[in-house]
Each structure stands twice: as C-alpha cells, then as structure tokens.
Scaffold this active site. Structure first.
Site, mmCIF file in Angstrom:
data_model
loop_
_atom_site.group_PDB
_atom_site.id
_atom_site.type_symbol
_atom_site.label_atom_id
_atom_site.label_comp_id
_atom_site.label_asym_id
_atom_site.label_seq_id
_atom_site.Cartn_x
_atom_site.Cartn_y
_atom_site.Cartn_z
ATOM 1 N N CYS A 141 11.509 -10.161 -0.747
ATOM 2 C CA CYS A 141 10.220 -10.133 -1.448
ATOM 3 C C CYS A 141 10.425 -10.569 -2.898
ATOM 4 O O CYS A 141 11.225 -9.969 -3.611
ATOM 5 C CB CYS A 141 9.671 -8.711 -1.398
ATOM 6 N N CYS A 186 3.250 -11.869 -5.781
ATOM 7 C CA CYS A 186 1.972 -12.193 -5.120
ATOM 8 C C CYS A 186 0.907 -11.122 -5.341
ATOM 9 O O CYS A 186 -0.286 -11.436 -5.310
ATOM 10 C CB CYS A 186 2.176 -12.363 -3.618
ATOM 11 N N THR A 205 5.459 -2.600 -6.019
ATOM 12 C CA THR A 205 6.366 -3.747 -5.911
ATOM 13 C C THR A 205 6.644 -4.360 -7.277
ATOM 14 O O THR A 205 5.712 -4.650 -8.038
ATOM 15 C CB THR A 205 5.738 -4.808 -4.967
ATOM 16 N N GLU A 255 10.703 -1.579 -5.264
ATOM 17 C CA GLU A 255 9.532 -0.702 -5.335
ATOM 18 C C GLU A 255 9.897 0.536 -6.142
ATOM 19 O O GLU A 255 11.040 0.980 -6.110
ATOM 20 C CB GLU A 255 9.052 -0.253 -3.936
ATOM 21 N N HIS A 292 -4.357 -10.807 0.116
ATOM 22 C CA HIS A 292 -2.972 -10.350 0.261
ATOM 23 C C HIS A 292 -2.512 -10.354 1.716
ATOM 24 O O HIS A 292 -1.338 -10.573 2.000
ATOM 25 C CB HIS A 292 -2.826 -8.952 -0.347
ATOM 26 N N TYR A 300 1.059 -12.716 3.342
ATOM 27 C CA TYR A 300 2.223 -12.322 4.146
ATOM 28 C C TYR A 300 2.854 -13.471 4.908
ATOM 29 O O TYR A 300 3.790 -13.262 5.677
ATOM 30 C CB TYR A 300 1.848 -11.150 5.062
ATOM 31 N N CYS A 310 4.690 -15.106 3.439
ATOM 32 C CA CYS A 310 6.042 -14.965 2.847
ATOM 33 C C CYS A 310 7.037 -14.569 3.921
ATOM 34 O O CYS A 310 8.191 -14.989 3.899
ATOM 35 C CB CYS A 310 6.034 -13.936 1.724
ATOM 36 N N GLU A 357 7.651 -2.933 4.984
ATOM 37 C CA GLU A 357 6.616 -3.474 4.111
ATOM 38 C C GLU A 357 5.628 -4.306 4.941
ATOM 39 O O GLU A 357 4.431 -4.313 4.676
ATOM 40 C CB GLU A 357 7.276 -4.326 3.028
HETATM 41 C C1 LIG Z 1 7.452 -1.870 0.569
HETATM 42 C C2 LIG Z 1 6.035 -1.640 0.157
HETATM 43 C C3 LIG Z 1 5.532 -2.308 -0.948
HETATM 44 C C4 LIG Z 1 4.236 -2.068 -1.394
HETATM 45 N N1 LIG Z 1 3.778 -2.691 -2.520
HETATM 46 C C5 LIG Z 1 2.579 -2.336 -3.039
HETATM 47 C C6 LIG Z 1 2.128 -2.868 -4.285
HETATM 48 O O1 LIG Z 1 2.802 -3.682 -4.926
HETATM 49 N N2 LIG Z 1 0.933 -2.467 -4.764
HETATM 50 C C7 LIG Z 1 0.159 -1.584 -4.101
HETATM 51 O O2 LIG Z 1 -0.909 -1.270 -4.583
HETATM 52 N N3 LIG Z 1 0.543 -1.059 -2.911
HETATM 53 C C8 LIG Z 1 1.737 -1.413 -2.379
HETATM 54 N N4 LIG Z 1 2.134 -0.876 -1.162
HETATM 55 C C9 LIG Z 1 1.311 0.155 -0.569
HETATM 56 C C10 LIG Z 1 0.644 -0.145 0.751
HETATM 57 O O3 LIG Z 1 -0.539 -0.855 0.559
HETATM 58 C C11 LIG Z 1 0.443 1.221 1.426
HETATM 59 O O4 LIG Z 1 1.725 1.639 1.893
HETATM 60 C C12 LIG Z 1 -0.539 1.209 2.554
HETATM 61 O O5 LIG Z 1 -1.826 1.004 2.071
HETATM 62 C C13 LIG Z 1 -0.488 2.496 3.368
HETATM 63 O O6 LIG Z 1 -0.650 3.599 2.517
HETATM 64 P P1 LIG Z 1 0.394 4.807 2.576
HETATM 65 O O7 LIG Z 1 1.756 4.266 2.450
HETATM 66 O O8 LIG Z 1 -0.067 5.811 1.598
HETATM 67 O O9 LIG Z 1 0.314 5.371 4.042
HETATM 68 P P2 LIG Z 1 -0.787 6.401 4.632
HETATM 69 O O10 LIG Z 1 -2.128 6.086 4.069
HETATM 70 O O11 LIG Z 1 -0.301 7.785 4.498
HETATM 71 O O12 LIG Z 1 -0.769 5.967 6.157
HETATM 72 C C14 LIG Z 1 0.110 6.522 7.141
HETATM 73 C C15 LIG Z 1 -0.608 6.522 8.492
HETATM 74 O O13 LIG Z 1 -1.736 7.370 8.436
HETATM 75 C C16 LIG Z 1 -2.922 6.658 8.809
HETATM 76 N N5 LIG Z 1 -4.018 7.151 7.951
HETATM 77 C C17 LIG Z 1 -4.052 7.183 6.585
HETATM 78 N N6 LIG Z 1 -5.213 7.715 6.155
HETATM 79 C C18 LIG Z 1 -5.925 8.032 7.236
HETATM 80 C C19 LIG Z 1 -7.203 8.611 7.441
HETATM 81 N N7 LIG Z 1 -7.985 8.960 6.424
HETATM 82 N N8 LIG Z 1 -7.633 8.768 8.719
HETATM 83 C C20 LIG Z 1 -6.848 8.393 9.754
HETATM 84 N N9 LIG Z 1 -5.627 7.846 9.632
HETATM 85 C C21 LIG Z 1 -5.160 7.663 8.390
HETATM 86 C C22 LIG Z 1 -2.608 5.195 8.554
HETATM 87 O O14 LIG Z 1 -3.384 4.319 9.362
HETATM 88 C C23 LIG Z 1 -1.124 5.132 8.911
HETATM 89 O O15 LIG Z 1 -0.957 4.996 10.283
HETATM 90 C C24 LIG Z 1 3.412 -1.149 -0.685
HETATM 91 C C25 LIG Z 1 3.919 -0.494 0.446
HETATM 92 C C26 LIG Z 1 5.214 -0.710 0.862
HETATM 93 C C27 LIG Z 1 5.726 0.028 2.065
HETATM 94 S S1 SF4 Z 2 3.353 -11.212 -0.279
HETATM 95 FE FE1 SF4 Z 2 5.473 -11.010 0.402
HETATM 96 S S2 SF4 Z 2 6.783 -11.758 -1.226
HETATM 97 FE FE2 SF4 Z 2 4.723 -11.517 -2.047
HETATM 98 S S3 SF4 Z 2 4.766 -9.511 -3.015
HETATM 99 FE FE3 SF4 Z 2 3.999 -9.178 -0.930
HETATM 100 S S4 SF4 Z 2 5.820 -8.812 0.376
HETATM 101 FE FE4 SF4 Z 2 6.510 -9.585 -1.617
#
Ligand SMILES: Cc1cc2nc3c(=O)[nH]c(=O)nc-3n(C[C@H](O)[C@H](O)[C@H](O)COP(=O)(O)OP(=O)(O)OC[C@H]3O[C@@H](n4cnc5c(N)ncnc54)[C@H](O)[C@@H]3O)c2cc1C
Ligand code: SF4
Length: 511
Positions: free
Chosen positions: A107, A111, A198, A264, A299, A303, A305, A453
């Site tokens: 990554c 983006c 990220t 992250e 966004h 992906y 990417c 991710e």
């Molecule tokens: C490596 C990585 C990089 C990331 N980078 C960024 C970033 O740069 N900027 C950024 O803003 N975000 C980033 N994210 C965040 C990403 O958008 C979130 O991980 C994603 O939206 C899921 O949220 P959560 O991790 O809190 O999981 P949760 O919301 O806890 O979800 C876990 C599970 O529970 C379910 N769930 C959640 N809420 C409910 C509900 N109300 N009812 C029923 N089911 C539910 C979901 O569907 C899922 O199956 C990143 C995540 C990762 C893993």
């Molecule tokens: S789109 Fe791909 S490379 Fe770009 S920030 Fe997200 S995971 Fe990273």
C-alpha cells in the site's frame, strides 16, 4: 500554533525531497510503549515511507501517468492531489494505482487523501449551494496550497465507533466519534480518535471526516477539517503488522520485501484546533452521508491497487514454480491462469467504474457507484484466493524455512545451501528470496494491505452489499422478465423509457 507542516512552503519534487520533508517533525508517536525519536530512520517505519516516496519518483519518471494539469492552478501537479475534472482523469488514477502496486508490492498510502479531496470538492459545492456557506472556496484555496507544495494528505474517516449499534450521540463515551468540543471565533477544537489510519505519520496533513450517516442529534460530529500531522494535541499509536520486527533483526532476506510496506496507526485527537479557513463542513448533518458515499465510491474502485500487488504475487508464484522445476505441469499453468483471471476481474470492474464516471454539479467527475462496489466486493475475496494459490505453488517451505542467519552461519549454512536447493541451475538464495516474498505478501507485513485491508478498507463486505442492493433495480428487472415470459404486456418503448439510475448510466450513449 504554527506547525512545521502548516508553515511548509517548499515544493517537493523527488522521493528524496519528500523523505527529507518528514525529518525533524515533533510527532508524538508511540511504538512498543515508547516515544519514537525519529520516525524516518526507524527500521519498522522506513519501508512505509519508501512506498510513499515512490509516488513522487513515479511522477518524475512517468509524468503522464502520475501527474496531471490542475484546473485550479494550471500547473502540473501530482495526480494524487488533482481534482478529476474529466473521465480520463478518473481512469488515469486507476492506471497509476495499478502501476504503483506493481512497483511497491504494498500500500503506497496516498489514495485515501486523493479520494477525500475529490469527494469533498463536489460535496462542499453542494453544501454551499444549499446554505450559502463558503466551504468550497476554502477547500479550493487549501487544494491549491497542497498541490503547489506537493504534500501528502491522509483521509481520516473511520472513527473507533464504540458500540456499533448506537449513533455517535448515543455512545456512553462521546469521544468514540470525533466531535467538536469547543467553538471560538477563530475555529473549533475537536476530540476523539480515528482508527486504522493509513500512512498518517507519512502524511503532511490529515483530513478528518464523519464516518457514517448522521442525524440532527449528531451535529457536533458533522465536522470536516484539515489538520497538520504535527498539530498540538495529536498522539499516534503505531499499528503492529505481522512479522514487523523482522525489520529490526538485521536480516534483509527474511523480510521478503525489505524496501516497501504499508502503515496504519491509531490517531488520538485531544482538543486539536482547526481554524475556520480549514473547516469544510460543520454541522450540516444531512451532507455527511453524501460525503461518505462519494468517498467510498471513489475509494472502492481505488482498490485496483490490489491488482498491481496481485501482479507481483502472480509473478512470484510463477517464479517459484520455475525454481522448483514444476513450471511445465498443466495444473501449475492452470493455477496461474486462474490467478490472472481473478486479478484482472478486480482491475476490470475498477476501471469500468472509472470509465462510467459522470460530472457532479461542481464539475468534478464521480465514478460509477454500482461497479465500484462490485470491484471492492471482489477485492474482499479474490486476493485471498490468489494468495491461497500462491501458497499452493510455493510449497510448505514458505512457512518452515530457516532464517537468513542460519543460511549464513558457518555451522549449518552449507547444509541449507545443499538441502534447500530446487533446480540445480538456480541459486538456493534466490529460491529462498521468492519464498520469503510470498510469505511477506500472504502472511507477513504486506498481507495487511493485500488481504485484511482488502476485506475491511473502505468498508467491510456488508457495506458493499447494501450499496449493491440499493442500486440493483430489481423492479425494472422483473418487468423485463415478465414481458418476455408473456405475463405482463409492456410496450418495448415503455421498457426503454423506464431506464434510469444505474441502467441510465449503462445505456447512456453520451460517452
Ligand atoms: C489496513 C486498513 C487500513 C485502513 N485505512 C483507513 C484509512 O486510511 N482511513 C480511514 O478512514 N479508514 C481506514 N480503514 C478503516 C476501514 O474503513 C474500516 O476498517 C471499515 O470501515 C470497517 O470498520 P471497523 O474496522 O471498525 O470494523 P467494524 O465496523 O467493527 O466491523 C466488523 C464487522 O461487524 C459488522 N458490523 C459493524 N457494524 C455493524 C452494525 N451496526 N450492524 C451489523 N453489523 C455491523 C461489519 O459488517 C463487519 O462484518 C482501514 C482499515 C484497515 C483494516
Ligand atoms: S487504495 Fe490501495 S494503495 Fe491506495 S491507500 Fe488504499 S490500500 Fe493503499
């Protein structure tokens, strides 16, 4: 308080300029319970900085791909900072992303900021139209500045969220979503935390945004603003990655991809000040969902990417098969075809979404929501299958291979040289290197970006299914079926005139 980031005025051109711009900042970063003195030279952090640096170097090497002419300044700017004012601009974002995935195998972190700027561009335009606010002009001034100085923006949308069944204002602790805690004539103070951020330490700015649809009761949570990464009141707690400490063991080979990784961290905001000129939404709760949907729409097709990273993994799988002397077997060829088929499916849906872009009221182009969601939904599954097939071709050694230190040791090194040999004409070390790369991408540090991710970034799988369900036009499809089955007679012209929404975009001849 003036920060180094806010005061920056020097245009960054090369990857090296960029790396130097990160030096000497007073960030409060915790890793293993201790403050990190120098993030730039920290062995666990540096590979993630190198990945961002590649976005600068690519713009120098391939300017048509990784830079664009800004409609705001008329100057050539890094494509990650450009507002897409044509369909081609949106398409070229995807092409650049695939290329960078190929070049880094991870990554490259830029983006989220690109998609945040683009979704804010159209959303602020529409907020101003309704409320006669001046968010759009503020945003344009800000974009001009970051374009001119070629800065890195982190998009901070995901709050820690506490109880997933409750709205922000209903949480036991109000800080579980970022919110305004005080207003002054000059701006607002915000508190809360963003998770999984990220590239945050590698950015110059963070743009905080709401993470979900909000109601009137959540007014203080409807805040969007730009914050220098080194602003007072921010604490970063670095996220661990699988096998991360290998970078501190002094072995290059054992890391698999020693030069590049993602990053992250958790970002904690304690009364962080945002001046008025850097606030792009404040209290307009009904626009939170527009912003979230437009951001995730961009966004989810960013992906592609992963298809660039997938190219590397497919190459590694083909290479290990060759080193093992198995490359001519029909099932090996077939598995490489399957991996390619899956990988190109990701790319095809992402690029199709970009090609089906339409202008918003602001003039900025927005990609197609249905196909972006289909792209991201593929991404939640296909990299896992590609990774499974890579491990199949690699053999068990991918998880049982001794360390580089054993390989280099006087006592047992010669034994490993002899017994880890594959084909006689291939060096044992090269075989070990490819195996470590496959381990890195499917189990190690870069599996964070390639696998988990892919699952959760830009929303967990269910979030895409909800969007697909919203756009699938099932009633229209039933009409088609009933007409052909002779259940309900409808004039052919009527069926055509009912084409709207997603099918309106599919059959739009103005392309
Ligand atoms: C490596 C990585 C990089 C990331 N980078 C960024 C970033 O740069 N900027 C950024 O803003 N975000 C980033 N994210 C965040 C990403 O958008 C979130 O991980 C994603 O939206 C899921 O949220 P959560 O991790 O809190 O999981 P949760 O919301 O806890 O979800 C876990 C599970 O529970 C379910 N769930 C959640 N809420 C409910 C509900 N109300 N009812 C029923 N089911 C539910 C979901 O569907 C899922 O199956 C990143 C995540 C990762 C893993
Ligand atoms: S789109 Fe791909 S490379 Fe770009 S920030 Fe997200 S995971 Fe990273």
């Amino acid at each position: 308080m003036a920060t180094q980031t806010a005061a920056r005025k020097q245009t960054l051109v090369s990857g090296e300029d960029y790396i130097n711009s990160l030096r000497g900042r007073k960030l409060k970063v915790y890793l293993f319970g201790k403050l990190v003195e120098d993030t730039v030279e920290h062995p666990m952090i540096r590979p993630s900085i190198n990945a961002v640096a590649e976005t600068y170097d690519l713009a120098m090497r391939e300017p048509d791909l990784a830079s664009a002419t800004s409609h705001l300044t008329g100057e050539r700017v890094n494509r990650f900072l450009n507002i897409a004012m044509t369909r081609d601009d949106v398409v070229l974002q995807n092409k650049m992303q695939r290329r960078l995935g190929q070049l880094t195998g991870t990554c490259f972190q830029r983006c989220v900021g690109m998609d945040a700027l683009n979704s804010l561009y159209s959303t602020t335009f529409e907020i101003d139209d309704k409320y006669q606010t001046d968010y759009h002009e503020r945003l344009k001034s800000y974009i001009k500045e970051v374009q001119t100085n070629n800065l890195v923006i982190g998009g901070a949308m995901t709050d820690v969220k506490g109880d997933r069944g409750l709205a922000p204002h209903e949480q036991a602790d109000p800080d579980l979503f970022v919110h305004v805690v005080e207003r002054t004539d000059a701006g607002v103070y915000v508190s809360g935390a963003k998770a999984h951020q990220t590239g945050c330490l590698n950015s110059h700015w963070l743009i905080v945004m709401p993470t979900m649809r909000l109601t009137e009761n959540d007014k203080d949570y409807a805040i969007v603003g730009a914050i220098p990464v080194d602003a007072e009141g921010i604490t970063y707690i670095y996220g661990r990655q699988s096998c991360d400490t290998r970078s501190m063991e002094g072995s290059e080979l054992d890391q698999g991809n020693a030069n590049f990784s993602g990053q992250e961290a958790m970002v904690i905001l304690e009364r962080v000040f945002i001046p008025n000129e850097l606030i792009f939404m404040d209290g307009e709760t009904e626009f939170a969902s527009m912003l979230v949907e437009r951001f995730t729409c961009y966004h989810r097709r960013s992906y592609v990417c992963k298809s660039g990273v997938g190219d590397v993994l497919i190459g590694a799988a083909a290479q290990i098969a060759e080193y093992n002397g198995a490359e001519k077997a029909s099932h090996i060829k077939d598995k490489l075809v399957e991996m390619t088929h899956l990988n190109e499916t990701i790319y095809a849906t992402g690029i199709a979404s970009s090609y089906q872009s339409k202008p918003t009221a602001s003039g900025a182009y927005q990609n197609d929501d249905m196909i972006a969601n289909v792209c991201k939904h593929h991404v939640t599954k296909m990299p896992y299958e590609i990774g499974r097939l890579a491990q199949d071709l690699a053999g068990g050694l991918v998880v049982t291979m001794p360390s580089e230190k054993d390989y280099r040791s006087e006592e047992v090194g010669h034994l490993l040289e002899k017994y880890l040999k594959g084909r006689a004409d291939v060096s044992t070390e090269n075989r070990m290197r490819i195996l470590r790369l496959i381990e890195n991408m499917t189990l190690g540090r870069n599996a964070v970006g390639y696998l988990t991710e892919s699952m959760h970034g830009a929303g967990s799988p269910q979030a895409q299914r909800i969007q697909i369900a919203r756009g699938m036009q099932i009633e229209f499809k039933k009409q088609l079926a009933k007409e052909l089955a002779g259940i309900e007679e409808k004039k052919r012209e009527q069926l055509t005139s009912e084409i709207s929404d997603y099918f309106g975009r599919v059959f739009d001849t103005d392309v």
